[in-house]
Scaffold this motif. Structure first.
Motif, short mmCIF file in Angstrom:
data_model
loop_
_atom_site.label_atom_id
_atom_site.label_comp_id
_atom_site.label_asym_id
_atom_site.label_seq_id
_atom_site.Cartn_x
_atom_site.Cartn_y
_atom_site.Cartn_z
N VAL A 62 -6.99 1.92 -3.32
CA VAL A 62 -7.31 1.90 -4.75
C VAL A 62 -6.25 1.07 -5.48
CG1 VAL A 62 -7.58 3.32 -6.82
CG2 VAL A 62 -8.35 4.19 -4.60
N PRO A 63 -6.65 0.05 -6.25
CA PRO A 63 -5.66 -0.76 -6.97
C PRO A 63 -4.88 0.07 -7.98
CG PRO A 63 -7.80 -1.86 -6.91
CD PRO A 63 -8.03 -0.46 -6.44
N VAL A 64 -3.60 -0.26 -8.11
CA VAL A 64 -2.74 0.34 -9.13
C VAL A 64 -2.36 -0.77 -10.09
CG1 VAL A 64 -0.63 1.62 -9.60
CG2 VAL A 64 -1.82 1.95 -7.44
N SER A 65 -2.56 -0.54 -11.39
CA SER A 65 -2.26 -1.55 -12.39
C SER A 65 -1.00 -1.18 -13.15
CB SER A 65 -3.43 -1.68 -13.38
OG SER A 65 -3.07 -2.48 -14.48
N ALA A 66 -0.20 -2.21 -13.52
CA ALA A 66 0.95 -1.97 -14.38
C ALA A 66 0.51 -1.59 -15.78
CB ALA A 66 1.84 -3.22 -14.44
N ILE A 104 0.86 -1.18 0.00
CA ILE A 104 0.00 0.00 0.00
C ILE A 104 0.90 1.23 0.00
CG2 ILE A 104 -1.73 1.32 1.27
CD1 ILE A 104 -2.66 -1.33 2.53
N TYR A 105 0.69 2.10 -1.00
CA TYR A 105 1.48 3.33 -1.11
C TYR A 105 0.59 4.54 -0.84
CZ TYR A 105 4.87 0.39 -3.64
OH TYR A 105 5.76 -0.58 -4.00
N PRO A 106 1.18 5.64 -0.39
CA PRO A 106 0.38 6.87 -0.26
C PRO A 106 0.08 7.44 -1.65
CG PRO A 106 2.67 7.34 0.19
CD PRO A 106 2.58 5.84 0.01
N GLY A 107 -1.02 8.19 -1.77
CA GLY A 107 -1.33 8.81 -3.05
C GLY A 107 -0.21 9.72 -3.53
N SER A 108 0.54 10.31 -2.59
CA SER A 108 1.63 11.21 -2.96
C SER A 108 2.80 10.48 -3.59
CB SER A 108 2.12 11.97 -1.72
OG SER A 108 2.58 11.04 -0.73
N ALA A 109 2.79 9.14 -3.56
CA ALA A 109 3.91 8.38 -4.13
C ALA A 109 4.08 8.65 -5.62
CB ALA A 109 3.70 6.88 -3.91
N PHE A 110 2.98 9.00 -6.31
CA PHE A 110 3.08 9.28 -7.73
C PHE A 110 3.98 10.48 -8.02
CE2 PHE A 110 -0.78 6.79 -7.46
CZ PHE A 110 -0.69 5.96 -8.57
N ASP A 111 4.15 11.37 -7.03
CA ASP A 111 4.98 12.56 -7.21
C ASP A 111 6.33 12.44 -6.53
OD1 ASP A 111 2.86 13.91 -8.57
OD2 ASP A 111 1.93 14.28 -6.61
N ASP A 112 6.61 11.28 -5.90
CA ASP A 112 7.85 11.13 -5.15
C ASP A 112 8.95 10.58 -6.06
OD1 ASP A 112 9.88 9.66 -3.39
OD2 ASP A 112 8.63 10.67 -1.89
N PRO A 113 10.12 11.25 -6.11
CA PRO A 113 11.19 10.80 -7.02
C PRO A 113 11.80 9.47 -6.64
CG PRO A 113 11.97 12.58 -5.60
CD PRO A 113 10.49 12.47 -5.36
N ILE A 114 11.61 9.02 -5.39
CA ILE A 114 12.13 7.72 -4.97
C ILE A 114 11.04 6.65 -5.07
CG2 ILE A 114 13.05 6.39 -3.02
CD1 ILE A 114 14.35 8.95 -2.01
N ALA A 115 9.88 6.95 -4.50
CA ALA A 115 8.84 5.92 -4.39
C ALA A 115 8.22 5.57 -5.74
CB ALA A 115 7.75 6.38 -3.41
N TRP A 116 7.92 6.58 -6.59
CA TRP A 116 7.19 6.30 -7.83
C TRP A 116 7.96 5.41 -8.80
CZ3 TRP A 116 3.51 4.97 -10.61
CH2 TRP A 116 3.52 5.11 -11.99
N PRO A 117 9.24 5.69 -9.13
CA PRO A 117 9.93 4.79 -10.07
C PRO A 117 10.02 3.37 -9.53
CG PRO A 117 11.11 6.87 -9.86
CD PRO A 117 10.06 6.87 -8.78
N ASN A 118 10.28 3.24 -8.21
CA ASN A 118 10.34 1.91 -7.60
C ASN A 118 8.99 1.21 -7.71
OD1 ASN A 118 9.59 0.50 -4.73
ND2 ASN A 118 11.61 -0.13 -5.45
N GLN A 154 1.60 -6.70 -6.22
CA GLN A 154 0.22 -6.22 -6.12
C GLN A 154 0.26 -4.92 -5.31
OE1 GLN A 154 -2.50 -9.27 -4.64
NE2 GLN A 154 -1.04 -10.84 -5.29
N ALA A 155 -0.17 -3.83 -5.94
CA ALA A 155 -0.03 -2.52 -5.29
C ALA A 155 -1.35 -1.78 -5.26
CB ALA A 155 1.02 -1.68 -6.02
N ARG A 156 -1.55 -1.03 -4.18
CA ARG A 156 -2.71 -0.15 -4.05
C ARG A 156 -2.26 1.16 -3.42
NH1 ARG A 156 -7.97 -3.96 -2.48
NH2 ARG A 156 -7.56 -5.52 -4.10
N THR A 157 -3.06 2.19 -3.61
CA THR A 157 -2.74 3.48 -3.00
C THR A 157 -3.87 3.92 -2.08
OG1 THR A 157 -3.68 4.77 -4.84
CG2 THR A 157 -1.34 4.22 -4.96
N LEU A 158 -3.49 4.68 -1.07
CA LEU A 158 -4.44 5.18 -0.07
C LEU A 158 -3.98 6.56 0.36
CD1 LEU A 158 -6.90 4.20 1.74
CD2 LEU A 158 -5.18 3.67 3.47
N ASP A 159 -4.89 7.51 0.38
CA ASP A 159 -4.54 8.84 0.86
C ASP A 159 -4.15 8.77 2.34
OD1 ASP A 159 -5.01 10.01 -1.58
OD2 ASP A 159 -7.09 10.54 -1.11
N ASP A 160 -2.93 9.24 2.63
CA ASP A 160 -2.46 9.40 4.00
C ASP A 160 -2.55 8.12 4.84
OD1 ASP A 160 -1.33 10.84 6.06
OD2 ASP A 160 -3.25 11.57 6.81
#
Length: 323
Positions: free
Chosen positions: A252-256, A171-185, A195-201
């Motif tokens: 929220v599910p995140v799809s490749a 589970i990643y935070p919604g802000s991960a999409f803007d994080d230079p470390i978390a998003w590429p990983n 299997q990844a999902r995002t959740l606000d805060d």
């Protein structure tokens, strides 16, 4: 399960069609909802497992289905919500008690070990993966304390462990999409099978190895850096496992599929209209196309975004800059 009340979700279409038209087969429901019969059968199996629909002939290709009364369904949803809130409050209170206790006396709770040395914190993170037998669950939120080389080594180890059959759910935070470390990983690991999902805060940084070890990582109170709480089999470990599963259902599910891609103007219009609450019929009228065309495009967009409801699709599309 709340999406069963959403008339624009697949589960909502099937359930509400049964409310209006009792005693329907999967084929009849497919014709009424515009969904593929295989998709209808999958939805019926899910709803049956959650006591949303019933059939007198389970497993039969010609089975006839009936909806559970809506008032009964709503009451069940409310009971589940109450149980979830109660469990979260109970676990949060226990965590708070142990958090404060650990800072007074690390031997106060036998299942808990406080680790303050950064090198050991990172070593424990690696050991969790190396020793996992079945699955590794994580809530990945800041603070990030490793070096770029550490994260590259972590990715290599995760690929190796997934190849060995270990399931990764994150589970990643919604802000991960803007994080230079978390998003590429995140993007690379999803494409590799995570299997990844995002959740606000999300409320905490957590790793769970199988059902026998958990690590909660926190920012240190009185100095720079982090502190890890290592939790062994106990009621607290079970509580943390329950918290993860509860948050997983809410995330929220995140799809490749579609990561880093763009969409055409028509799909962008469809997504915008979906986000505004428009029905398939309204979208079809607005665009001057047939309803079945809209249904097919909506299904494709939901699949590409890894979403099961229109709300989730809107969140994912907005995060990718498509809206």
């Amino acid at each position: 399960m709340h999406d069963v009340l959403d008339p624009d979700s697949d589960r909502g279409r099937v359930y509400q069609s049964l409310v209006r038209h009792p005693h329907q087969s999967a084929g009849e429901l497919a014709a009424r909802t515009g969904l593929a019969e295989a998709a209808v059968r999958a939805v019926l199996d899910e709803l049956a497992a959650e006591d949303g629909v019933v059939t007198t002939d389970p497993g039969s290709a010609g089975a006839v289905w009936e909806a559970v009364p809506p008032t009964q369904l709503v009451e069940a949803l409310l009971r589940r919500d109450d149980a979830l809130r109660t469990a979260l409050r109970r676990t949060g209170a226990e965590l708070e008690r142990l958090y404060r206790s650990a800072r007074r006396d690390s031997t106060h709770y036998g299942a808990l070990e406080v680790v303050e040395d950064l090198a050991r914190v990172l070593a424990i993170s690696r050991q969790l993966q190396q020793t996992a037998r079945h699955q590794l669950r994580s809530i990945d939120v800041p603070p990030y304390s490793g070096t770029p080389d550490f994260y590259l080594a972590q990715e290599a180890l995760q690929r190796e462990r997934m190849a060995a059959g270990v399931t990764y759910r994150a589970i990643y935070p919604g802000s991960a999409f803007d994080d230079p470390i978390a998003w590429p990983n995140m993007a690379r690991m999803i494409e590799a099978g995570e299997q990844a999902r995002t959740l606000d805060d999300p409320p905490l940084k957590l790793s769970l190895r199988d059902d026998d070890l958990a690590v909660v990582t926190l920012a240190a109170d009185e100095r720079p850096g982090v502190v890890s709480l290592v939790i062994r089999p106990s009621s607290l470990l079970q509580g943390l496992s329950n918290v993860f599963e509860s948050l997983w259902r809410l995330a929220v599910p995140v799809s490749a599929a579609g990561i880093g891609t763009q969409i055409d103007a028509r799909d962008r219009q469809i997504l915008s209209l979906m986000a505004s609450g428009a029905t398939d019929d309204a979208i079809a009228r607005h665009l001057g196309v047939g309803r079945r065309t809209v249904v097919r495009r909506v299904s494709a967009l939901l699949a590409g975004l890894g979403a099961t409801t229109r709300f989730q699709a809107g969140v994912q599309a907005a995060r990718r800059g498509w809206l």
